[in-house]
Write an enzyme that holds these catalytic residues in place. Sequence first.
Site, short mmCIF file in Angstrom:
data_model
loop_
_atom_site.label_atom_id
_atom_site.label_comp_id
_atom_site.label_asym_id
_atom_site.label_seq_id
_atom_site.Cartn_x
_atom_site.Cartn_y
_atom_site.Cartn_z
N ASP A 433 -51.25 31.60 36.92
CA ASP A 433 -51.60 30.26 36.44
C ASP A 433 -53.04 29.96 36.85
OD1 ASP A 433 -51.24 27.80 35.27
OD2 ASP A 433 -50.19 26.92 36.97
N GLU A 436 -58.08 30.06 33.92
CA GLU A 436 -59.07 29.86 32.84
C GLU A 436 -60.53 30.12 33.29
OE1 GLU A 436 -55.36 28.21 31.96
OE2 GLU A 436 -56.66 27.60 33.61
N ASP A 580 -49.21 23.47 29.65
CA ASP A 580 -48.61 22.20 30.06
C ASP A 580 -48.39 21.28 28.86
OD1 ASP A 580 -48.90 23.36 32.50
OD2 ASP A 580 -50.54 22.07 33.17
#
Length: 997
Positions: A433, A436, A580
């Site tokens: 997670d 990015e 999300d």
Amino acid sequence: MKRLGKDFSTSRHTGGHLVQPPEDIEALYVDLELAGHPCNIYGDDLKHLRLEVVFQTTERLHVKIFDADSIVYQVPEELIPIKHLNANSILSRNSKLAFWMIADPFSFTITRHDSGMTLFNTSGSSLVFESQYLQLRTQLPVDPFLYGLGEHSDSFRLPTSNYTRTLWNRDAGGAPPGENLYGSHPVYLDHRFGEGTHGVFLLNSNGMTIEIDKHDDAQYLEYNALGGILDFYFLAGPSPIDVSKQYAEVVGKPEMPPYWALGFHQCKFGMKSIEEFEEVVANYSQAKIPLEAMWIDIDYMDRRQVFSLDPEGFPRDKVSRFVEKMHAYGQKVVMMVDPAVYAGSRYYDPYLRGVEQDVFLHKPIRKSSKPTRKTMGTNDTSVYHGIVWPGAVSFPDFFHNPATQSYWAGEIGRFFFNPKDGQSIDVDGIWIDMNEVSQFCDYPCDAGDKGHDGATKVRGASANPLAKGAIEVKRPRHGFEETIKTKKGTKKGLPGRDLLSPRYDIGNKAGRVLSDRTLDTDILHANGLAEYDTHNLYALTMARTTYTSLLHHHPTKRPFLLTRSTSPSSSRYTSHWLGDNISTFSSLRQSLSSLLQFTSLYSQPHIGADVCGFLSNTTAPLCARWTALAAFAYPFYRNHAVDTSTPQESYRWPSVAEAARRAGEIRYRLLDYMYTAIEKQSRTGEAATILPLWFLYPEDARAAKIAEQVFLGDAVMVSPVVYADRTHVDVYFPAGSMFYRFDMESYNFTLVQGTGDTRRVEGIELETPPPLHLRAGSIIPVRAKDPMKEPNAETTVELRQRNFEVYVAPNEAGAASGTLYIDDGVSLDSGLENTSLVDFRWTSGSVFTMRGRMNYTPADGKGESVLLQYVYILGATTRPRKVVRTSPRLREVDRDDLEGSDGGVGGGGVGSSQRVNASTAGSGQLRNRVTAGGSQVDSGRAGGAPVDTGTPKRTDWHEELETDYYSAAQLLVVWVSAPMSMSADPPGGEYSFEVIW
């Protein structure tokens, strides 16, 4: 290769005429010179460029425009290995694509060789190639049907006016439409009715915008990039599935997930202890809802520090026992690992080891003193520090191999598999997670000397101002200064660029500058590449390193990863979820569009969204609909919610629990069919797992606009209810199509002839699975129900112990086909010697044949079944006179020994299409037997199935087979009991029978 040089574009052909190179070349090389005065709009115009055109295959044409000195950054081949793509280039006359160019001013055009249809045309606009800005525009037909350019939450078919896509990976909570999201995929499909489909892939990882709009009523698509080169792959198709395969051949075919990864998964951010996980597992079991894996979010970490355990809620001994217990029950555990390593303490070992091995990202400063254990920590300003969950953090430089690979594999091993205290946490997969990369502060992000609370106490400007656009950057390397210089041929980026504030604005929604909420873009990696150029590749490098790390500890086991951020080639290492999302029906609908992007366009077959929604509180109606939809439309099937939301496990509401049981049962029975589709996509690269309608009906303009119906594989059409307060769905059937309703609960197999309109299906209550339709011409494998056990298989281990059956859906010609792939579900490379690929055929409206590779041998003690038990033939309008087996090498089983055995016709059988309840199905009675003459004496059955009960009898292979016929359902069931393994006793092999009508 025959080559054409500079004279082709300048001295031979001038005056702006469109010309085509000779047809006996494999490649074309042309020098391009800047005409007139430089514009220098968003950077410095480059005066000398190089054009390279290679006819790589019949269907793929490579067009590359780059700087003559090869200094400008190019995507590293270590990540997307493209050099081999030129190995088997062809003569241009043999290509399905033709290349044309105009010399002055330069432009180029791609056409289809046979029809002359223009696919890409840059004439009428200028090519801009500057130090920090590229622009290229292509003309498009009126009202184009374009798909791709993700990741986005917009419509599946892209808007055609005033539409801008920004590609710059960011943490995008809620996945809002019209904004840049978690991944960047600069590839699009252009579908033209009657002319086929083609694809265009731009291999460029820089931030960019792609605009689709009209100018003077002329449609266009325009690229605007912050750097890199123009590196195009044109994919000829002509079908959309062909394009998907051709794209995968460039970026790499997707990794095959383990079989268990297709089961149902549960997660909840905010759980306080391992006991809460144990309670959830017990509740799923009590509710008889399938549960394959529990996922543990960052809650297990000590103050959210990666590679640590909270000693109170998640002590190592309890977590270790929990994993062992899950494995004992055939279930799995996946845990999160974020990229950020806590840097707020000089006593945190994972950080200390990282500094010692020099694997963290550095800021471009001129410090050269060797760090020591006394100076390590946030005061060691050569290491870049940001702020995420635990406070001050550093980030591994996953480009810095082999050092970072060794470090990352070591940390994973120390924490999970080889701890000093011997209490391993043998997780089955790792969840990546925040990659990015996501940060909690805007630029400049000065972590200072932050501890756990650093994420909420961010200072302003840094005390050490950062160098902008440095030509030479001295990077600390254990006591010496390594100077990174720019040389010809390095492909690492031009000197003198403003790496923090480029003049062209790509519309990054994370903030005012590129570095907001992410890594500083002036960071240089150990290999000399700038974060400015490689930002969109960080998640790919982390996935590759983590995949290799898992393989290091389990060399023969298929690694399982899940990532939030993606780029081209990510699927070679990892599965993906859509981030999300929000607990709304709008988000539910949007997930289908996003999912279709990845499965059909970006070569990412194992993907899903958070079922019931992640952000905000879900509701029972929404969660029930989402659970049922995802059972058939999401290859990755996981319920997950944020820490601030109410719990939403499937057993929380009666309606959701029933929806989970019923949809889950059907999904699990179809799991081998889904697994076979994923294997095909992994092996061939062609889209096969979840497909849009128009991939199978490419000439249907209405189908090309639909994203709320999807195909599971190429046979099962799924039509979910995606709006609140509805109990119906309008199902579209393309003109000329033919389907059978596929309801294994009520035995509704009604034939539907498509006329290009919708048919309303009523009575879809919250607990009801969505309507499924089986496409005519298909044969699909299904796991048989076991009426002697629980109606649902709650794990894939239990599921694999059940026999197979196949459903035959004949088309108008009386033909159908299908396949089944079987392996052990976990091995990295099972090879041909221990896998099965079985081919099923139905021909002439009467002959069933099974043949193929049948090498899979179940491991001893697992009780796995490879027996084909029944063949269901849909659309049987009359009872057959008899069914005769026509192949040798098969066995007949004495039906007297079948009482209480595994299986049953459809899990209990039905007469006149009426469902048999579990109590009746469990009786194990057999009222239908084959007499001495082979005639059927009764059409009803209430359980039981053929199994090997002893030494098989070999009889005449023209013997009649036992059958059931259900007139109301127009269903013929043939008992076959055919082994699909050469290791069976007797061994499997070709099997066939003929129906005598």
